[in-house]
Enzyme design. Structure first.
Site, PDB file in Angstrom:
ATOM      1  N   HIS A  51      37.414  -7.541   3.926  1.00 50.28           N
ATOM      2  CA  HIS A  51      37.008  -8.643   3.038  1.00 50.28           C
ATOM      3  C   HIS A  51      35.909  -9.367   3.796  1.00 50.28           C
ATOM      4  O   HIS A  51      36.118  -9.812   4.925  1.00 50.28           O
ATOM      5  CB  HIS A  51      38.192  -9.559   2.742  1.00 50.28           C
ATOM      6  CG  HIS A  51      37.960 -10.479   1.573  1.00 50.28           C
ATOM      7  ND1 HIS A  51      38.907 -11.387   1.157  1.00 50.28           N
ATOM      8  CD2 HIS A  51      36.892 -10.638   0.733  1.00 50.28           C
ATOM      9  CE1 HIS A  51      38.440 -12.059   0.109  1.00 50.28           C
ATOM     10  NE2 HIS A  51      37.221 -11.621  -0.150  1.00 50.28           N
ATOM     11  N   LEU A  52      34.725  -9.492   3.200  1.00 49.64           N
ATOM     12  CA  LEU A  52      33.527  -9.875   3.927  1.00 49.64           C
ATOM     13  C   LEU A  52      33.689 -11.174   4.719  1.00 49.64           C
ATOM     14  O   LEU A  52      34.077 -12.208   4.171  1.00 49.64           O
ATOM     15  CB  LEU A  52      32.357 -10.005   2.955  1.00 49.64           C
ATOM     16  CG  LEU A  52      30.997 -10.347   3.580  1.00 49.64           C
ATOM     17  CD1 LEU A  52      30.591  -9.315   4.613  1.00 49.64           C
ATOM     18  CD2 LEU A  52      29.934 -10.447   2.483  1.00 49.64           C
ATOM     19  N   HIS A  53      33.340 -11.113   6.014  1.00 48.07           N
ATOM     20  CA  HIS A  53      33.424 -12.278   6.884  1.00 48.07           C
ATOM     21  C   HIS A  53      32.607 -12.053   8.150  1.00 48.07           C
ATOM     22  O   HIS A  53      32.347 -10.920   8.563  1.00 48.07           O
ATOM     23  CB  HIS A  53      34.880 -12.569   7.269  1.00 48.07           C
ATOM     24  CG  HIS A  53      35.529 -11.470   8.075  1.00 48.07           C
ATOM     25  ND1 HIS A  53      35.957 -10.277   7.509  1.00 48.07           N
ATOM     26  CD2 HIS A  53      35.814 -11.367   9.401  1.00 48.07           C
ATOM     27  CE1 HIS A  53      36.487  -9.510   8.446  1.00 48.07           C
ATOM     28  NE2 HIS A  53      36.401 -10.141   9.610  1.00 48.07           N
ATOM     29  N   LEU A  54      32.211 -13.157   8.763  1.00 45.12           N
ATOM     30  CA  LEU A  54      31.652 -13.188  10.118  1.00 45.12           C
ATOM     31  C   LEU A  54      32.619 -13.921  11.025  1.00 45.12           C
ATOM     32  O   LEU A  54      33.401 -14.764  10.572  1.00 45.12           O
ATOM     33  CB  LEU A  54      30.316 -13.940  10.141  1.00 45.12           C
ATOM     34  CG  LEU A  54      29.138 -13.419   9.328  1.00 45.12           C
ATOM     35  CD1 LEU A  54      27.978 -14.402   9.426  1.00 45.12           C
ATOM     36  CD2 LEU A  54      28.703 -12.046   9.812  1.00 45.12           C
TER      37      LEU A  54
END
Length: 402
Positions: A238-241
């Site tokens: 799940h998109l994250h930095l």
């Protein structure tokens, strides 16, 4: 570990939000906004102004640092983390690289079990853990650009192969800044675009730009931001930095770079155990820079090549290595061999931190016995073969200059 200075009011505790006990993927929200403009960038006076042998130093804090640290410490007091993070035992490994090894036993024992990843382009799975399921109290704030943030009139990416800022669409209005409940270091947070979009872990220009800006918003030379692709030890699809403070200098901040495309400030990073592709900026043209970097990472995704990205304060590629000032930011991209299935049982996993020279170690025995030679060997087993990396280098130069 970064030591917070001064005091600032705790962020408001979000209220009226969906209960984390409820199943499904209901959107999470937050009442607190951190709105900023380019006048908040800290472009001067950032650096390591004492000898590394003297140990960690105390640094002045920006408005961004105060908001992040106050909110993070408040969540620690509320018991929202999986464990209480104290001062981490740290060793600088003897040798030229000066690896920073830190003993973090609790993370190895108590972090959420990583998801099974089978492909770099694996689709989002609502049945797995994702950020719509977090406790709303884990959200520190919305991070949003204010109306005063005007695109700079010049930038390194406006030459051949680049786009002007005004040509680049900006569709992401804000990101959530969320605590990492299994922190690597002080202030460990995640930058998450609207979780309800259910985006897989493939880097986007919009999210990366927030990451670049956050490093410039911090007055601390040790605030780092990074990205792990699927197949490169990303734990959640799940998109994250990631963002965190590490109060120790790293070799990649000053290591030399060989120019590949000067008009784009694109270099090949040398003189480190993990060579990689290097971009540099002093705060100009960040949207164009994020666009160019994502052309690289999109190409890697297309070719099914796992990768890690690391953003840190650093010197210009041609600047003397002994310089203490960190007025610019370096963005390093490592193309590496893929690792699918369960994560390895070694002293450390090779992800964005480890490639940069920061080694979170899971056991006391490994922490005490780890040497520079062992660390380099472990890291280099995950790199692409030299011939493949050289071929990729040529392909990326052709891609960016066409």
């Amino acid at each position: 570990m970064a030591a917070p200075l001064g005091a600032s009011p705790a962020l408001r505790n979000p209220a009226g939000l969906p209960s984390p006990e409820q199943p499904g993927s209901r959107p999470v929200s937050c009442q607190e906004d951190f709105v900023y403009g380019e006048e908040d960038y800290v472009l001067c006076g950032v650096g390591w102004w004492r000898s590394r042998s003297e140990g960690p130093a105390r640094h002045p804090l920006s408005r961004f640092d105060r908001a992040l640290q106050a909110g993070w410490e408040e969540r620690m007091r509320l018991g929202l983390f999986r464990y209480r993070l104290g001062e981490l035992q740290t060793r600088v490994l003897p040798g030229k690289v000066q690896f920073v090894a830190q003993l973090n036993i609790q993370r190895g024992l108590e972090r959420r079990r990583p998801q099974a990843i089978q492909s770099i382009r694996q689709t989002f799975d609502p049945q797995q853990f994702h950020f719509n399921k977090i406790n709303p109290g884990e959200i520190l704030f919305h991070m949003a650009r204010g109306p005063t943030l005007h695109p700079p009139t010049k930038g390194p990416s406006q030459g051949r192969g680049g786009l002007r800022e005004r040509e680049l669409p900006r569709t992401l209005a804000h990101v959530l800044v969320v605590i990492n409940v299994s922190p690597l270091e002080f202030g460990h947070v995640l930058f998450v675009p609207d979780p309800a979009l259910c985006l897989p872990q493939i880097l986007t220009q919009e999210l990366l730009q927030f990451g670049l800006e956050s490093v410039l918003l911090s007055a601390h030379p040790g605030f780092r931001v990074g990205f792990n692709s699927l197949g490169a030890f990303a734990s959640v699809n799940h998109l994250h930095l990631h963002g965190f403070y590490l109060d120790w200098q790293l070799l990649i901040e000053t290591a030399p770079g060989e120019a590949l495309c000067p008009t784009l400030n694109f270099h090949f990073l040398r003189g480190v155990p993990a060579p990689g592709f290097l971009f540099y900026s002093e705060g100009e043209g960040l949207a164009a820079l994020a666009h160019t970097i994502c052309r690289v990472t999109d190409y890697l995704v297309e070719k099914e090549i796992a990768h890690n990205v690391f953003v840190t304060r650093g010197t210009a590629p041609g600047e003397p290595a002994h310089s203490q000032a960190r007025s610019g930011i370096r963005v390093v991209i490592w193309a590496r061999s893929s690792c699918f299935g369960s994560k390895e049982e070694t002293a450390f996993n090779v992800a964005l931190c480890e490639l940069a020279g920061h080694l979170p170690v899971k056991t006391a025995q490994d922490f005490e016995s780890l040497t520079e030679t062992t660390a380099i060997h472990t890291i280099q087993r995950h790199l692409l073969p030299e011939a493949q990396l050289a071929q990729l280098c040529s392909q990326l130069v052709a891609l960016l200059t066409q």
